[in-house]
Design a protein around this motif. Structure first.
Motif, PDB file in Angstrom:
ATOM      1  N   ASP A 390       0.835  -1.215   0.000  1.00 43.29           N
ATOM      2  CA  ASP A 390       0.000   0.000   0.000  1.00 43.29           C
ATOM      3  C   ASP A 390       0.862   1.254   0.000  1.00 43.29           C
ATOM      4  O   ASP A 390       0.546   2.244  -0.677  1.00 43.29           O
ATOM      5  N   TRP A 391       1.958   1.215   0.750  1.00 43.37           N
ATOM      6  CA  TRP A 391       2.862   2.384   0.772  1.00 43.37           C
ATOM      7  C   TRP A 391       3.442   2.623  -0.624  1.00 43.37           C
ATOM      8  O   TRP A 391       3.519   3.780  -1.074  1.00 43.37           O
ATOM      9  N   LYS A 394       0.845   4.247  -2.994  1.00 43.69           N
ATOM     10  CA  LYS A 394       0.647   5.674  -2.718  1.00 43.69           C
ATOM     11  C   LYS A 394       1.854   6.488  -3.147  1.00 43.69           C
ATOM     12  O   LYS A 394       1.711   7.581  -3.714  1.00 43.69           O
ATOM     13  N   GLN A 421      -2.068  -8.973  -1.532  1.00 44.70           N
ATOM     14  CA  GLN A 421      -2.832  -7.801  -1.954  1.00 44.70           C
ATOM     15  C   GLN A 421      -3.928  -8.187  -2.939  1.00 44.70           C
ATOM     16  O   GLN A 421      -5.002  -7.578  -2.958  1.00 44.70           O
ATOM     17  N   LEU A 427      -9.064  -3.876  -3.996  1.00 49.16           N
ATOM     18  CA  LEU A 427      -7.804  -3.317  -4.495  1.00 49.16           C
ATOM     19  C   LEU A 427      -8.048  -2.364  -5.661  1.00 49.16           C
ATOM     20  O   LEU A 427      -7.463  -1.270  -5.717  1.00 49.16           O
ATOM     21  N   LYS A 430      -9.332   0.912  -4.415  1.00 46.81           N
ATOM     22  CA  LYS A 430      -8.283   1.692  -3.759  1.00 46.81           C
ATOM     23  C   LYS A 430      -7.404   2.403  -4.783  1.00 46.81           C
ATOM     24  O   LYS A 430      -7.091   3.589  -4.636  1.00 46.81           O
TER      25      LYS A 430
END
Length: 580
Positions: A390-391, A394, A421, A427, A430
């Protein structure tokens, strides 16, 4: 005797002998008989009436003189008496009135003073009650603050601060004792996976259940605390022999490994990894013992989990570094200690940069730049790979947005997505939200998956990949040829690009069969309408052979190593990389 007074001298028979008035004494020429003053049985008395020669009523007092044959009568006018006493009466009444006023004023002052004192006393009593209430509140708040500062709110165990204080206190006593003290650290294996898959509320209930089981499994003399997250600590006190710790540690590991039957409707089985440090052999203070118990705990994880290990001072520096990295990785993700480096993909038709791959690095405050080989595997084992992924997502979107804002021409930026994931059905949502938040289009990103995503049950993964393709995001298969998948297995998957594993590229010059395999992969992939990227190109000969085989794109150190964002920006502005 006053103006109306007179004095009579009478005989015993009441006959007047002489009379004295204010004018003087006179003898009676014509004696008068005054029988009222000659009673038979009285020697003295009072009489009220009119006397001869007087005006108005008189008040007279008479008395018989002893040893003399006469009676003395003294009289005075009643009006004069009243008059003289009236002045005195007025003075008396004046005095009494004044005294009354004074007494009334004094009484009013006393009442007022009393009321004021009563008011002050009531105010003082109210103030005392208020102060008492405030003191009670402060005591309650102090007690509550001490509880909050000393105990973990979730489990009710001692928190790290209080646990360390209690351990320090026990160690002071242990220095004067012949008995043995052990510090045990316990960490729940793969707890983060449970937290991420079932939700934090389930994770919290599991931690509470573990704490209850831990509390009931130790002795009353032992100290139990929660050090944070899924990490617990136990100070075992007063052991007769060091070997006694084996039985207690085995019991704790076995008890905590039993299934937890009803955690919010789930039956969960989780095992602890434990590390033990012995006082004073492994340390003389709390900090050293905690560090060594922590190191032993991570050694247990590496040796198979669900077990306990004693601290071994012979742990080599490399092991110690790995222990620190595994322990510090969660904070590194939260504190943005990670950075992205970028390696360009070059189109072999015109040598223009056709894409970038984002590769994560860890800018460690002590060890410097740490490469993925040193922490990706431990992230997968500990369940941190989702947070790490996730990091990266982003960070990739943020970097593309910065380049776009600076007017830098964008190319698709690729990043790896882990199998865990792909289990997340949201997903695609997101990623779409990230694109929207950063003002990017789906074509600005590319996802790369590994063959391990295709070995596990892939129903959920395929659904997520289909959702991503519908959004317009390209999907590539990384490290193709290193696993067990084949083109026939992936032809129906929503994949647009295949990246040939570097192991094939390394042997393309020296082994003829490798060259044939690479050419076949490229031909078959083109037949499936897929582009082919060769990674790990380090030599001109490799580049030439790949171009002759019809490979679409290449990346590798021969063209550019992974570089920080500032250098990647220069490459994007340059737009082409000509081999030399």
């Amino acid at each position: 005797m006053g103006a109306t007074g007179s004095i009579f001298i009478l005989g015993l028979d009441g006959i007047e002998i002489a009379e004295a008035r204010p004018e003087g004494l006179s003898l009676s020429q014509q004696p008068r008989h005054l029988p009222q003053f000659a009673p038979v049985n009285a020697s003295e008395g009072l009489w009220r009436g009119v006397l001869p020669g007087s005006e108005g009523k008189q008040l007279a007092r008479f008395q018989r003189v002893e040893r003399a044959p006469f009676i003395v009568v003294v009289s005075r006018g009643i009006q004069e008496i009243h008059s003289s006493h009236g002045d005195s009466s007025l003075r008396v009444w004046g005095i009494l009135g004044s005294l009354s006023l004074i007494l009334t004023g004094a009484a009013w002052g006393l009442v007022r003073s009393t009321r004021r004192q009563q008011t002050l006393l009531e105010a003082l009593r109210a103030s005392d009650e208020e102060k008492h209430g405030l003191i009670m509140r402060l005591e309650s708040e102090k007690s509550r603050a001490m509880t909050l500062a000393s105990y973990d709110h979730l489990t009710g165990l001692h928190n790290r601060r209080m646990f360390n204080e209690l351990v320090a206190s026990h160690l002071e006593g242990a220095r004067r004792s012949r008995k043995h003290y052990m510090l045990m650290y316990l960490d729940l294996d793969r707890f983060k996976l449970i937290n991420d898959s079932l939700g934090h509320h389930v994770g919290d209930k599991l931690l509470h259940a573990v704490s209850e089981r831990l509390r009931t499994s130790v002795r009353s003399a032992d100290v139990v605390g929660r050090m944070g997250g899924d990490e617990f600590a136990v100070l075992v006190t007063g052991l007769e022999q060091p070997q006694d710790m084996d039985a207690l540690a085995s019991k704790l590991v076995a008890q905590l490994s039993l299934p937890y039957p009803d955690i919010d409707g789930h039956e969960i089985q989780v095992s602890p990894s434990a590390g033990i440090a012995c006082f004073p052999r492994d340390g003389h203070d709390v900090t050293t013992l905690c560090r060594h118990a922590d190191a032993a705990m991570y050694e247990s994880k590496r040796m198979g989990r669900g077990r306990f290990t004693y601290y071994d001072a012979s742990l080599n520096p490399a092991q110690d570094r790995a222990i620190q990295l595994e322990r510090q990785l969660p904070k590194a993700i939260d504190n943005d200690e990670l950075v992205l480096h970028f390696q360009p993909k070059v189109n072999l038709a015109n040598y223009r940069i056709s894409g970038m791959e984002a590769l994560v690095r860890w800018q460690h405050p002590e060890f410097g730049l740490v490469y993925p080989n040193d922490f990706i595997a431990m992230a997968e084992e500990s369940g941190l790979i989702v947070a790490l992924g996730d990091w990266v997502m982003k960070a990739c979107c943020a970097q593309q947005a910065r380049w776009k804002a600076q007017g830098i021409p964008l190319v698709p930026l690729a990043f790896n997505v882990s199998p865990m994931q792909l289990r997340d059905g949201s997903l695609a949502t997101k990623i779409m939200q990230l694109l929207h938040d950063h003002g990017l289009s789906p074509g600005d990103l590319e996802l790369e998956i590994t063959e391990s995503c295709l070995v596990e049950p892939i129903g959920q993964a395929i659904k997520v990949l289909e959702d991503l393709r519908k959004l317009g995001i390209r999907i590539g298969l990384d490290d193709f040829g290193s696993g067990f998948s084949s083109l026939s297995q992936i032809r129906d998957l929503p994949i647009s690009t295949i990246k040939i594993d570097r192991s094939f590229i390394n042997g393309i010059r020296s082994k003829t069969d490798v060259g044939v395999i690479v050419t076949s992969i490229i031909t078959l992939a083109h037949g499936l309408q897929m582009r082919v990227v060769a990674e790990g190109v380090e030599l001109m000969d490799q580049l030439v052979q790949l171009k002759m085989a019809g490979c679409d794109e290449v990346q590798g150190y021969f063209l550019s190593r992974p570089v920080p964002s500032a250098e990647a920006q220069k490459l994007l502005i340059q737009a082409t990389i000509i081999p030399s």
